[in-house]
Scaffold this active site. Structure first.
Site, PDB file in Angstrom:
ATOM      1  N   TYR A 195      52.733  26.443  -2.972  1.00 12.40           N
ATOM      2  CA  TYR A 195      53.711  27.423  -2.483  1.00 12.40           C
ATOM      3  C   TYR A 195      54.513  26.767  -1.379  1.00 12.40           C
ATOM      4  O   TYR A 195      53.951  26.212  -0.433  1.00 12.40           O
ATOM      5  CB  TYR A 195      53.014  28.685  -1.954  1.00 12.40           C
ATOM      6  N   ASP A 228      54.536  19.070   2.731  1.00 13.66           N
ATOM      7  CA  ASP A 228      54.670  20.428   3.242  1.00 13.66           C
ATOM      8  C   ASP A 228      53.421  20.746   4.059  1.00 13.66           C
ATOM      9  O   ASP A 228      52.369  21.065   3.516  1.00 13.66           O
ATOM     10  CB  ASP A 228      54.849  21.415   2.094  1.00 13.66           C
ATOM     11  N   LYS A 276      54.340  28.162  10.940  1.00 15.11           N
ATOM     12  CA  LYS A 276      53.102  28.815  11.364  1.00 15.11           C
ATOM     13  C   LYS A 276      52.634  28.408  12.776  1.00 15.11           C
ATOM     14  O   LYS A 276      53.141  28.917  13.757  1.00 15.11           O
ATOM     15  CB  LYS A 276      52.013  28.584  10.317  1.00 15.11           C
TER      16      LYS A 276
END
Ligand code: PMP
Length: 427
Positions: free
Chosen positions: A146, A241, A269
């Protein structure tokens, strides 16, 4: 509106009238576990409290950022101070420089970088830069990976896309889908074949160095190294990522942990300490293509927002080598405790774990790729989730999302999760 669930029921109804599924991000709807969405009012340390005053021991961890626990005093103090100073002033501020320098010092591959407001934007921008740098169009991603919800990245995506069991998304153009090549994670021969088939046409390979959006699947030895070697040989770029893994798996991210030097890295995050954030960066020559230095346009009204910068700085400054040892041992203790509890209950599980990231799969054997992960027993997870929730433990409401531990998860919190699991595995 009366009864133990009174306020939640009322808010759920009002939210349903406003937001699709009653939520602002799909997995919060709790659909795949057959429950109603929680309406949380507050969080402190490892605990969250719903609007009816019920407390839960939380392992969602805000989906990753809450590595210090919720409402850590240093983070709250930094946000308060930044807020009092005025924010969104529409020019560069000192906190952007402070956080940027911290990222560069800890991830030396990020010679230059840009802040965005989400991980999605960071990935979208990194891919645009990679296409410009290589003058190529194709992007390789891995099934179950994702990378946010930009069009090209939704093909066979993990996270909510996997949870909802949909192959991609409506509304994505055929051209965007055709520019994305999806390969199985950990499959070195598929990778070699793709580079042979599309030699000279692949702009970038984007990969989660530890797959953490179909549960947690570590990279097999040689997988990341092969990606690095093949991209370098073909003249395409490697984008790591690290939106989840950055500053979670160690002070230098997964790239230090596995010894892989990417061309570009995406972050999010933890670097915003729970405030909206993303960042992308890497090789100075590649980042030199970004406007206004170069022809690749990318911008943001709220990019480098002072509250996000302040929360990120406070979070990174609170993390030292000891923190990572503590996170590692919390993860280890939870894995061991859950394994023993499952064994005693005669329940077959497999745990995927790297550091403080962990998933319980209801299947025989740890999965190596998304296909194996998605074959875990969802109905059993849903029952397990429900039993844990009723016991006051808040797990991710999906069998394919990682559990995120924090520094607030000490021995007693881990013991409480294991004790609840002992009963829940039997149910
Ligand atoms: N990349 C990865 C690896 C992620 O896990 C996520 C979100 N969970 C994203 C990108 C997108 O980040 P955001 O939700 O901030 O847009």
């Amino acid at each position: 509106m009366t009864g133990p669930d009174g306020r939640q029921a009322a808010y759920r109804e009002r939210a349903r009238a406003l937001f699709p599924g009653g939520v602002n991000s799909p997995v919060r709807a709790f659909r795949s576990v057959g429950r109603e969405p929680l309406i949380l009012a507050s969080g402190a340390g490892a605990w969250v409290t719903d609007v009816d005053g019920r407390r839960y021991l939380d392992v969602i961890g805000g989906w990753g950022p809450a590595i210090l626990g919720h409402a850590h005093p240093a983070v709250v103090g930094a946000i308060r101070e930044a807020a009092n100073a005025g924010f969104a002033l529409g020019a560069t501020g000192p906190l952007e420089v402070e956080l940027g320098e911290r990222l560069k010092a800890r991830l030396p591959s990020m010679q230059r970088l840009r802040f965005t407001s989400s991980g999605t934007e960071a990935v979208m921008s990194a891919i645009r830069v990679a296409r410009a740098a290589t003058e190529r169009e194709l992007v390789v991603k891995f099934a179950g990976g994702y990378h946010g919800h930009s069009d090209g990245m939704l093909a066979e995506a993990g996270s909510g896309v996997a949870t909802l069991g949909i192959p991609g998304s409506a509304g994505v153009t055929a051209a965007a889908a055709a520019a994305t090549i999806v390969l199985p994670y950990n499959d070195r021969s598929a990778l070699t074949y793709a580079f042979a088939q599309h030699a000279g046409r692949i702009a970038a390979v984007i990969v989660e160095p530890v797959a953490a959006n179909v549960g947690v699947i570590p990279p097999e030895p040689g997988f990341l190294e092969d990606i690095r070697a093949l991209t370098r040989h073909d003249g395409s770029l490697l984008i790591l990522d690290e939106v989840i893994t950055g500053f979670r798996l160690g002070p230098g991210g997964a790239q230090a942990r596995y010894g892989i030097q990417p061309d570009l890295t995406t972050l999010g995050k933890i670097i915003g300490g729970g405030m909206p954030i993303g960042a992308y960066g890497g090789r100075a020559d590649v980042m030199g293509l970004v406007a206004p230095d170069g022809p690749v346009y990318q911008a943001g009204t709220l990019s480098g927002h002072a509250l996000s910068m302040a929360a990120g700085i406070a979070t990174l400054d609170a993390l030292d080598d000891e923190s990572y040892l503590a996170l590692e041992s919390a993860g280890e203790a939870l894995e061991e405790g859950l394994e023993v509890a499952a064994l005693e209950a005669g329940r077959t599980i497999a745990i995927g774990r790297v550091g403080s990231l962990l998933t319980v799969y209801f299947r025989d054997g740890r999965p190596h790729d998304a296909a194996e992960a998605l074959d875990a027993d969802r109905a059993t997870y849903a029952r397990f989730f429900g039993a844990m929730l009723d016991a006051g433990i808040l797990l991710p409401p999906s069998p394919f999302e990682a559990w995120f531990l924090s520094l607030a998860h000490g021995r007693s919190e881990i013991a409480a999760i294991v004790a609840a699991a002992r009963t829940a595995f039997r149910a």
